[in-house]
Design a protein around this motif. Structure first.
Motif, PDB file in Angstrom:
ATOM      1  N   ARG A  13       7.155  11.455 -20.466  1.00  0.00           N
ATOM      2  CA  ARG A  13       6.290  11.802 -19.430  1.00  0.00           C
ATOM      3  C   ARG A  13       5.110  10.661 -19.403  1.00  0.00           C
ATOM      4  O   ARG A  13       4.924  10.224 -18.460  1.00  0.00           O
ATOM      5  CB  ARG A  13       5.229  13.156 -19.820  1.00  0.00           C
ATOM      6  CG  ARG A  13       4.301  13.566 -18.539  1.00  0.00           C
ATOM      7  CD  ARG A  13       3.480  14.555 -19.083  1.00  0.00           C
ATOM      8  NE  ARG A  13       2.424  14.046 -20.071  1.00  0.00           N
ATOM      9  CZ  ARG A  13       1.509  13.345 -19.606  1.00  0.00           C
ATOM     10  NH1 ARG A  13       0.936  12.755 -18.523  1.00  0.00           N
ATOM     11  NH2 ARG A  13       0.454  12.867 -20.868  1.00  0.00           N
ATOM     12  N   ARG A  14       4.675  10.072 -20.633  1.00  0.00           N
ATOM     13  CA  ARG A  14       3.920   8.982 -20.636  1.00  0.00           C
ATOM     14  C   ARG A  14       4.177   7.868 -20.029  1.00  0.00           C
ATOM     15  O   ARG A  14       3.711   6.859 -19.448  1.00  0.00           O
ATOM     16  CB  ARG A  14       3.115   8.846 -22.051  1.00  0.00           C
ATOM     17  CG  ARG A  14       2.283   9.978 -22.291  1.00  0.00           C
ATOM     18  CD  ARG A  14       1.474   9.810 -23.866  1.00  0.00           C
ATOM     19  NE  ARG A  14       1.094  10.944 -24.199  1.00  0.00           N
ATOM     20  CZ  ARG A  14       0.534  11.076 -25.416  1.00  0.00           C
ATOM     21  NH1 ARG A  14       0.049   9.987 -25.925  1.00  0.00           N
ATOM     22  NH2 ARG A  14       0.075  12.378 -26.056  1.00  0.00           N
ATOM     23  N   LEU A  15       5.503   7.425 -20.463  1.00  0.00           N
ATOM     24  CA  LEU A  15       6.324   6.364 -20.169  1.00  0.00           C
ATOM     25  C   LEU A  15       6.230   6.190 -18.613  1.00  0.00           C
ATOM     26  O   LEU A  15       6.099   5.116 -17.735  1.00  0.00           O
ATOM     27  CB  LEU A  15       7.537   5.978 -20.701  1.00  0.00           C
ATOM     28  CG  LEU A  15       7.650   5.823 -22.155  1.00  0.00           C
ATOM     29  CD1 LEU A  15       9.018   5.836 -22.775  1.00  0.00           C
ATOM     30  CD2 LEU A  15       7.004   4.459 -22.332  1.00  0.00           C
ATOM     31  N   ARG A  16       6.607   7.246 -18.137  1.00  0.00           N
ATOM     32  CA  ARG A  16       6.648   7.444 -16.328  1.00  0.00           C
ATOM     33  C   ARG A  16       5.422   7.513 -15.600  1.00  0.00           C
ATOM     34  O   ARG A  16       5.218   6.744 -14.907  1.00  0.00           O
ATOM     35  CB  ARG A  16       7.425   8.728 -15.952  1.00  0.00           C
ATOM     36  CG  ARG A  16       8.122   8.857 -14.679  1.00  0.00           C
ATOM     37  CD  ARG A  16       8.569  10.078 -14.498  1.00  0.00           C
ATOM     38  NE  ARG A  16       7.992  11.279 -14.894  1.00  0.00           N
ATOM     39  CZ  ARG A  16       8.249  12.106 -15.496  1.00  0.00           C
ATOM     40  NH1 ARG A  16       9.285  12.434 -16.024  1.00  0.00           N
ATOM     41  NH2 ARG A  16       7.150  13.277 -15.846  1.00  0.00           N
ATOM     42  N   ASP A  17       4.362   8.206 -16.351  1.00  0.00           N
ATOM     43  CA  ASP A  17       3.176   8.313 -15.659  1.00  0.00           C
ATOM     44  C   ASP A  17       2.043   7.381 -16.024  1.00  0.00           C
ATOM     45  O   ASP A  17       1.155   6.992 -15.144  1.00  0.00           O
ATOM     46  CB  ASP A  17       2.492   9.743 -15.728  1.00  0.00           C
ATOM     47  CG  ASP A  17       3.596  10.879 -15.148  1.00  0.00           C
ATOM     48  OD1 ASP A  17       4.738  10.439 -14.584  1.00  0.00           O
ATOM     49  OD2 ASP A  17       3.508  12.099 -15.489  1.00  0.00           O
ATOM     50  N   GLU A  18       1.871   7.040 -17.216  1.00  0.00           N
ATOM     51  CA  GLU A  18       0.865   6.258 -17.515  1.00  0.00           C
ATOM     52  C   GLU A  18       1.239   4.887 -17.440  1.00  0.00           C
ATOM     53  O   GLU A  18       0.756   4.107 -16.896  1.00  0.00           O
ATOM     54  CB  GLU A  18       0.415   6.651 -19.006  1.00  0.00           C
ATOM     55  CG  GLU A  18      -0.324   7.549 -19.278  1.00  0.00           C
ATOM     56  CD  GLU A  18      -0.942   7.816 -20.778  1.00  0.00           C
ATOM     57  OE1 GLU A  18      -1.206   9.055 -20.974  1.00  0.00           O
ATOM     58  OE2 GLU A  18      -0.383   7.053 -21.589  1.00  0.00           O
ATOM     59  N   ALA A  19       2.499   4.816 -18.248  1.00  0.00           N
ATOM     60  CA  ALA A  19       2.941   3.139 -18.612  1.00  0.00           C
ATOM     61  C   ALA A  19       3.750   2.642 -17.354  1.00  0.00           C
ATOM     62  O   ALA A  19       3.670   1.342 -17.023  1.00  0.00           O
ATOM     63  CB  ALA A  19       3.654   3.226 -19.814  1.00  0.00           C
TER      64      ALA A  19
END
Lengths: 253, 327
Positions: free
Chosen positions: A243-249
């Protein structure tokens, strides 16, 4: 052919060193030690040269009493005899002090070839071999991928940066620092371990050990980044990471 | 005076030279031991010296001799020893390149000066002496190191530790002084052959947008299938740290680090890689770094944007699953 292999005993790779009270070295009593892995490749190269050209492989180390264990290990793998320059202060000494100690102990032996690993896994100076060559008054080459002895000369393949290589030839005696991974390491057999018990370890007391630099503070490396550690069971952590790789990073679609 | 020593091959300046110049300028600013001078050695180095003269420096010394045309440890040691002994600097700063590693320890031994290698930064001075920070114990700890004497000292700086683009430029070009190096060709014992490249690399990791890299934590070659599966799910190239390539589990051309390729992808996912300096220098420029390692103390977590402390054999299959769902 008379070959010396200089090796170091270093804290085991998979342990976290604990710092002593004065924050200048690790707590030796808490540490476990092993043969410096880059030196194991130098040792194996020594064995292979002995197979091709005959002669003997003599292992040399400068360090406190515990170092005898690393020398025993090398004898069990197949070294013929050992030289131990013993002094407690050599444990944290710099490359000059170690090279001085080794040079004094081995120069009388007139080795044809002196091999060392690329660098040590403790202080990682990447200097000892080259300084030792200067002390012994012999030519050297570093980061060696291949060794071919031709009469009284040696031709070696040096690794340069960025995928470049170079052949260099020089007269013997010479010193080479061996690149890790150039050969397949052999380990001690039971027979080797038993044979090692009868092999000689010559002890040498060094003259004054004089380092030219010293550690004044040991600490945890500075963080260059704020690392987000994602906790939880593997399945949850994996989902959250995606999720973080897709949405944040925005590193994946 | 602080001397930065640059490096060239066949007239082309090594990029790391600028990092040595930046490190020397910063050291001069911290210690007040300037001015900064720059030296470059070789057979004919006029071109390199001219470009170095753009830096804010008191002087560029072009140290030349026909015997320095091809690099040898004996030749460069003799040339630099002559220059440094004639006019000893407070510090001489080199980049920690393979060439520097090959001859500078010999130079230091010849001169009788201390040599602090692979420096990543400057620490607080200790008892009035400049302290140099370097990584020890495979990057698990940082050490501040001082020379035991007040005399001249040699320093090498790690690739990427000092940024080349921070080099202060001069208002006008620095003067270039040509110095004939005192090198006796017959005293050079190494006979070098021309450098060569092995077969052209089939894999160019530097162009990959995403990379999944694997280290010692994978334990067995057969477990690489797991990594391949993750790479497929991410659309990533596979890379490795040195021990994996040394063991022959992956070809050398997939190695990232000081002796392999330098990469800066959008995403770098490190599996079971401790993050020793030799690996870190090849990947720390990546935009997003993810580390999965069972050792919470592994230095790779210092570089990572995201970390999972856990068993990669449990986490990776779950990642593959999660990626399948997110697609």
């Amino acid at each position: 052919m008379k070959i010396a292999v200089c090796l170091k005993q270093v804290p085991a790779r998979d342990t976290q060193p604990r710092v002593n009270e004065s924050k200048t070295w690790l707590r030796e009593q808490d540490a476990t030690f092993e043969l410096n892995e880059p030196d194991a490749y130098a040792l194996e190269e020594g064995f292979q040269l002995r197979e091709r050209h005959g002669g003997e492989v003599v292992v040399c180390s400068a360090g406190p009493a515990r170092v005898a264990q690393a020398l025993r290990e090398a004898l069990a793998r197949g070294a013929d005899r050992a030289i131990h320059v013993e002094d407690d202060s050599l444990a944290s000494a710099d490359a000059f002090a170690v090279a001085d100690a080794l040079a004094a102990a081995i120069e009388g032996e007139r080795f044809d070839l002196v091999l060392t690993g690329l660098q040590s896994d403790d202080q990682g100076f990447a200097q000892t071999g080259v300084v030792l060559a200067e002390r012994l008054g012999i030519p050297h080459a570093t980061i060696i991928m291949e060794v071919a002895v031709q009469g009284d000369r040696v031709r070696v393949k040096r690794e340069l940066e960025g995928g470049w290589f170079q052949w260099v030839e020089m007269p013997l005696p010479a010193l080479l620092t061996i690149q890790s991974g150039i050969n397949q390491l052999r380990y001690a057999t039971l027979k080797g371990i038993i044979a090692a018990k009868k092999k000689e370890i010559r002890k040498v007391t060094p003259a004054a050990v004089a380092s030219r630099q010293r550690i004044v503070r040991l600490r945890a490396p500075e963080k260059t980044k704020q690392t987000q550690i994602i906790p939880g069971p593997a399945a949850d952590a994996a989902k959250e990471l995606v999720r973080r790789l897709r949405d944040e990073a925005r590193a994946i679609e | 005076m602080i001397l930065a020593v640059a490096e060239q091959r066949e007239g082309t300046l090594n990029r790391a030279s600028w990092e040595a110049v930046a490190a020397a300028q910063q050291l001069a600013a911290r210690t007040g031991l300037g001015p900064v001078r720059i030296a470059i050695a070789g057979g004919e180095v006029g071109g390199s010296a001219a470009s170095l003269a753009e830096a804010d420096a008191a002087e560029v010394v072009a140290l030349e001799a026909p015997a320095l045309g091809a690099y040898t440890a004996d030749g460069f040691t003799a040339a630099l020893a002559g220059l440094l002994a004639t006019d000893p600097p407070a510090f001489a700063v080199f980049a920690h390149t393979y060439q520097v590693r090959d001859f500078v320890p010999k130079l230091a031994a010849r001169l009788g000066w201390p040599l602090v290698t692979d420096v990543v930064g400057y620490g607080e001075p200790f008892e009035g002496r400049p302290a140099f920070t370097r990584h020890v114990f495979q990057g698990k700890l940082a050490a501040d190191v001082v020379a035991e004497s007040d005399g001249p000292c040699l320093v090498t700086v790690q690739a990427g530790a000092f940024q080349a683009d921070l080099v202060a430029r001069g208002a006008s070009p620095a003067p270039v002084r040509r110095v004939e190096a005192a090198v006796e060709p017959s005293a050079i014992r190494q006979k070098p052959e021309p450098p060569f490249q092995e077969a052209k690399q089939a894999v160019d990791l530097s162009q990959a947008a995403r990379i999944v890299a694997v280290g010692r934590g994978i334990k067995e070659q057969s477990k690489l299938a797991l990594v391949e599966e993750l790479a497929r799910a991410l659309g990533a190239e596979i890379a490795a740290s040195r021990p994996i390539c040394d063991a022959g589990w992956l070809p050398l051309e997939r190695q990232v680090g000081s002796s392999g390729q330098t990469v800066s992808p959008k995403l770098y996912l490190a599996l079971g890689i401790s993050g020793a300096i030799q690996h870190a220098v090849g990947m720390k420029g990546s935009r997003t770094i993810v580390a999965i390692n069972k050792d919470p103390e592994a230095p790779i977590f210092e570089l990572a944007d995201y970390g999972i402390v856990g068993d990669l054999f449990e986490v990776v299959p779950e990642l593959v699953k999660a990626l399948g769902k997110s697609a």
